[in-house]
Enzyme design. Structure first.
Site, mmCIF file in Angstrom:
data_model
loop_
_atom_site.group_PDB
_atom_site.id
_atom_site.type_symbol
_atom_site.label_atom_id
_atom_site.label_comp_id
_atom_site.label_asym_id
_atom_site.label_seq_id
_atom_site.Cartn_x
_atom_site.Cartn_y
_atom_site.Cartn_z
ATOM 1 N N ALA A 145 -67.135 -16.277 -2.049
ATOM 2 C CA ALA A 145 -67.875 -17.330 -1.337
ATOM 3 C C ALA A 145 -68.005 -16.974 0.140
ATOM 4 C CB ALA A 145 -67.173 -18.677 -1.486
ATOM 5 N N SER A 147 -71.793 -17.144 2.231
ATOM 6 C CA SER A 147 -72.851 -18.048 2.720
ATOM 7 C C SER A 147 -72.619 -19.477 2.227
ATOM 8 C CB SER A 147 -74.215 -17.570 2.215
ATOM 9 O OG SER A 147 -74.431 -16.228 2.551
ATOM 10 N N PHE A 171 -63.049 -10.465 4.835
ATOM 11 C CA PHE A 171 -63.828 -10.094 6.036
ATOM 12 C C PHE A 171 -63.360 -10.862 7.273
ATOM 13 C CE2 PHE A 171 -67.511 -10.070 2.757
ATOM 14 C CZ PHE A 171 -67.198 -8.794 2.315
ATOM 15 N N GLU A 258 -70.922 -20.896 17.393
ATOM 16 C CA GLU A 258 -70.759 -19.508 16.931
ATOM 17 C C GLU A 258 -72.110 -18.791 16.882
ATOM 18 O OE1 GLU A 258 -68.363 -19.067 13.444
ATOM 19 O OE2 GLU A 258 -69.389 -17.271 12.757
ATOM 20 N N GLN A 295 -97.837 7.356 25.166
ATOM 21 C CA GLN A 295 -98.146 5.920 25.186
ATOM 22 C C GLN A 295 -97.498 5.180 23.995
ATOM 23 O OE1 GLN A 295 -102.272 4.719 24.579
ATOM 24 N NE2 GLN A 295 -102.174 3.640 26.534
ATOM 25 N N HIS A 354 -84.358 8.615 20.283
ATOM 26 C CA HIS A 354 -83.314 9.586 20.647
ATOM 27 C C HIS A 354 -83.387 10.823 19.752
ATOM 28 C CE1 HIS A 354 -81.425 6.503 23.164
ATOM 29 N NE2 HIS A 354 -80.598 7.426 23.612
ATOM 30 N N GLY A 380 -73.753 -16.446 9.224
ATOM 31 C CA GLY A 380 -74.980 -17.050 8.671
ATOM 32 C C GLY A 380 -76.049 -15.980 8.574
ATOM 33 N N GLU A 383 -81.468 -15.041 6.045
ATOM 34 C CA GLU A 383 -82.150 -15.874 5.035
ATOM 35 C C GLU A 383 -81.569 -17.287 5.007
ATOM 36 O OE1 GLU A 383 -80.772 -12.945 4.567
ATOM 37 O OE2 GLU A 383 -82.332 -11.566 3.895
HETATM 38 C C1 LIG Z 1 -67.625 -7.541 9.925
HETATM 39 C C2 LIG Z 1 -67.570 -8.938 9.417
HETATM 40 C C3 LIG Z 1 -66.773 -9.875 10.047
HETATM 41 C C4 LIG Z 1 -66.671 -11.173 9.552
HETATM 42 N N1 LIG Z 1 -65.810 -12.063 10.141
HETATM 43 C C5 LIG Z 1 -65.563 -13.250 9.537
HETATM 44 C C6 LIG Z 1 -64.536 -14.129 10.014
HETATM 45 O O1 LIG Z 1 -63.885 -13.855 11.020
HETATM 46 N N2 LIG Z 1 -64.288 -15.271 9.329
HETATM 47 C C7 LIG Z 1 -64.989 -15.625 8.207
HETATM 48 O O2 LIG Z 1 -64.706 -16.662 7.624
HETATM 49 N N3 LIG Z 1 -65.985 -14.821 7.732
HETATM 50 C C8 LIG Z 1 -66.269 -13.651 8.369
HETATM 51 N N4 LIG Z 1 -67.256 -12.827 7.890
HETATM 52 C C9 LIG Z 1 -68.033 -13.252 6.721
HETATM 53 C C10 LIG Z 1 -69.493 -13.508 6.983
HETATM 54 O O3 LIG Z 1 -69.691 -14.723 7.681
HETATM 55 C C11 LIG Z 1 -70.182 -13.466 5.620
HETATM 56 O O4 LIG Z 1 -70.207 -12.088 5.244
HETATM 57 C C12 LIG Z 1 -71.578 -14.028 5.627
HETATM 58 O O5 LIG Z 1 -71.532 -15.416 5.817
HETATM 59 C C13 LIG Z 1 -72.311 -13.713 4.322
HETATM 60 O O6 LIG Z 1 -71.526 -14.043 3.213
HETATM 61 P P1 LIG Z 1 -71.304 -12.974 2.043
HETATM 62 O O7 LIG Z 1 -70.905 -11.691 2.664
HETATM 63 O O8 LIG Z 1 -70.386 -13.548 1.047
HETATM 64 O O9 LIG Z 1 -72.734 -12.765 1.434
HETATM 65 P P2 LIG Z 1 -73.390 -13.639 0.250
HETATM 66 O O10 LIG Z 1 -73.184 -15.084 0.505
HETATM 67 O O11 LIG Z 1 -72.943 -13.075 -1.042
HETATM 68 O O12 LIG Z 1 -74.913 -13.281 0.470
HETATM 69 C C14 LIG Z 1 -75.386 -11.946 0.327
HETATM 70 C C15 LIG Z 1 -76.772 -11.849 0.909
HETATM 71 O O13 LIG Z 1 -77.643 -12.665 0.133
HETATM 72 C C16 LIG Z 1 -78.616 -13.250 0.959
HETATM 73 N N5 LIG Z 1 -78.530 -14.716 0.796
HETATM 74 C C17 LIG Z 1 -77.437 -15.511 0.756
HETATM 75 N N6 LIG Z 1 -77.765 -16.798 0.599
HETATM 76 C C18 LIG Z 1 -79.114 -16.842 0.537
HETATM 77 C C19 LIG Z 1 -80.074 -17.877 0.398
HETATM 78 N N7 LIG Z 1 -79.690 -19.174 0.310
HETATM 79 N N8 LIG Z 1 -81.391 -17.545 0.359
HETATM 80 C C20 LIG Z 1 -81.793 -16.258 0.455
HETATM 81 N N9 LIG Z 1 -80.916 -15.227 0.621
HETATM 82 C C21 LIG Z 1 -79.608 -15.516 0.656
HETATM 83 C C22 LIG Z 1 -78.337 -12.808 2.385
HETATM 84 O O14 LIG Z 1 -79.162 -11.691 2.702
HETATM 85 C C23 LIG Z 1 -76.888 -12.376 2.332
HETATM 86 O O15 LIG Z 1 -76.594 -11.356 3.294
HETATM 87 C C24 LIG Z 1 -67.419 -11.534 8.413
HETATM 88 C C25 LIG Z 1 -68.264 -10.606 7.793
HETATM 89 C C26 LIG Z 1 -68.334 -9.323 8.285
HETATM 90 C C27 LIG Z 1 -69.204 -8.336 7.556
#
Ligand SMILES: Cc1cc2nc3c(=O)[nH]c(=O)nc-3n(C[C@H](O)[C@H](O)[C@H](O)COP(=O)(O)OP(=O)(O)OC[C@H]3O[C@@H](n4cnc5c(N)ncnc54)[C@H](O)[C@@H]3O)c2cc1C
Length: 393
Positions: A145, A147, A171, A258, A295, A354, A380, A383
């Site tokens: 979980a 997004s 993460f 944030e 250009q 570059h 966030g 998308e």
């Molecule tokens: C380096 C790093 C640091 C982070 N630090 C923190 C932290 O300190 N604390 C914390 O709690 N979290 C942290 N996160 C988590 C980060 O907030 C989540 O990775 C992010 O919210 C996306 O969630 P997910 O990776 O589970 O992707 P998912 O929710 O699985 O989504 C995958 C992709 O699907 C697409 N998607 C998702 N939902 C939709 C939608 N409704 N409509 C269309 N497309 C969609 C987007 O392109 C998204 O990138 C970190 C992540 C990274 C990579």
């Protein structure tokens, strides 16, 4: 070159209607810190995978961690624009791993303690947070979980004297080296959705809480990122941050700040990339003349500079309105989506101009392009932000 000497940016800063002399003093102070205390050491931090604690304490002593907090705790009580200035200037450092280490502490994690914490929690932690003696992390995302925050599966089972946490977080920035973790867990059962989420303050060393592993990343390599594990981790009732069942709303509220901060950071990164690319193409020669004479190159850079200027002004106006209590949820989402994408377009073009050097490890633009990628994902995804905008059109 000291980027301050670039006339394009000096003029834009001086003419901004948004900033007070206090904001400009902060901007100068952060720039000085970046030039003298970040740039000479940033590569070493990238190699070791974290920013040393004495650097964070130094940032605390310079007042960078107390910008939004009251003087009674040792802060300077500035507004949202203060956070935007800090984020933009740290983004301009070209070392976004350092920037995110600091900004998660100041604007994404410790805000949970300040906004929802009890007087006792704040009395215990805020001074240490502001001094850089206690570093914070915020743990919401899980392996299944991200997004979709309301789908988290970490549970907090109630007992007479407190709660027992079980689950995994993924993460998490500052995850390995933080002292204090603001953790989202479900108190109301897994099916309870957003109303079941509660925030907890968990100290490093609490039995049953441990770092599962440090995570290896594409960019932000000087920022430590971890998986966290909670295995029958007992926390007393006083560890609840705010009210039971109100955690989702606290997360959503703090997301606004944030996202402004991430957008400002992205625009700082984009400006720095454009500055160093303009410098590069003015000296690099091909076909008997500097690349700048083509250009196609200078117009692409001019186009990106215009877009970045638009992005900055959007961020500033959103921060200005946020500071005055306006509801800017739609505009915050716009800024996060626009700036998170734009910084990647800028990096693509800057790396392109570059040439082969831009593809080499050790070149600044190569590192910056890697660092920028996550700006369209974390805090966030683009998308998800566009959905928030669409709902409000
Ligand atoms: C380096 C790093 C640091 C982070 N630090 C923190 C932290 O300190 N604390 C914390 O709690 N979290 C942290 N996160 C988590 C980060 O907030 C989540 O990775 C992010 O919210 C996306 O969630 P997910 O990776 O589970 O992707 P998912 O929710 O699985 O989504 C995958 C992709 O699907 C697409 N998607 C998702 N939902 C939709 C939608 N409704 N409509 C269309 N497309 C969609 C987007 O392109 C998204 O990138 C970190 C992540 C990274 C990579």
């Amino acid at each position: 070159m000291d980027s301050r000497s670039n006339p394009l940016h000096e003029a834009a800063d001086a003419l901004s209607p948004f900033f007070t002399p206090e904001h400009e003093m902060l901007r100068d102070q952060v720039r000085r810190f970046v030039e003298t205390e970040v740039k000479p050491h940033g590569e070493a931090w990238e190699a070791q995978g974290y920013v040393p604690r004495d650097v964070l304490r130094r940032m605390g002593s310079l007042g960078f961690f107390g910008i939004r907090y009251p003087e009674s705790y040792g802060g300077s009580q500035m507004d949202t624009l203060g956070s935007a200035v800090l984020a933009e200037e740290l983004g301009r450092s070209t070392f976004s791993g350092l920037a995110i280490t600091a900004l998660v502490h100041t604007d994404m994690a410790s805000v949970h303690v300040f906004n929802a914490g009890s007087e006792a929690q704040k009395a215990k932690w805020m001074r240490k947070i502001i001094a850089g003696e206690a570093i914070c992390a915020v743990a919401v995302t899980e392996p299944d979980a991200g997004s979709d925050v309301k789908s988290i599966r970490t549970t907090a089972q109630e007992r007479d004297d407190g709660f027992v946490l079980n689950g995994a977080k993924m993460f998490i920035t500052n995850g390995v080296y933080a002292d204090l973790y603001c953790v989202a867990a479900k108190t109301g059962g897994l099916a309870g959705g957003s109303k079941a989420v509660t925030m907890f303050l968990v100290e490093k060393g609490t039995p049953g809480f441990r770092v599962g592993r440090a995570l290896d990343k594409h960019g932000w390599r000087s920022s430590d990122t971890a998986e966290l594990l909670f295995e029958n981790c007992f926390v007393p009732r006083e560890a609840v941050l705010g009210e039971v069942g109100r955690g989702f709303y606290a997360i959503m509220r703090n997301f606004q700040n944030e996202r402004i901060v991430i957008a400002a950071m992205a625009m700082g990164e984009a400006r720095a990339a454009l500055e160093l690319t303009v410098d590069y193409v003015k000296t690099r020669k091909a076909f008997g003349a500097p690349l700048w004479d083509k250009q196609a190159i200078r117009q692409r850079l001019a186009q990106r500079a215009a877009e970045v200027e638009a992005g900055r002004q959007l961020v500033y106006s959103v921060a200005w309105r946020d500071a005055r209590g306006h509801d800017v949820t739609r505009e915050v989402s716009m800024a996060k989506a626009y700036c998170g994408d734009l910084v990647n377009k800028v990096m693509y073009d800057c790396l392109q101009f570059h040439g082969g050097m831009g593809f080499m490890r050790g070149s600044v633009i190569e590192r910056m392009a890697r660092d920028a990628r996550v700006q369209a994902i974390g805090g966030g995804a683009t998308e998800v932000m566009l959905e928030e905008v669409a709902k409000r059109l």
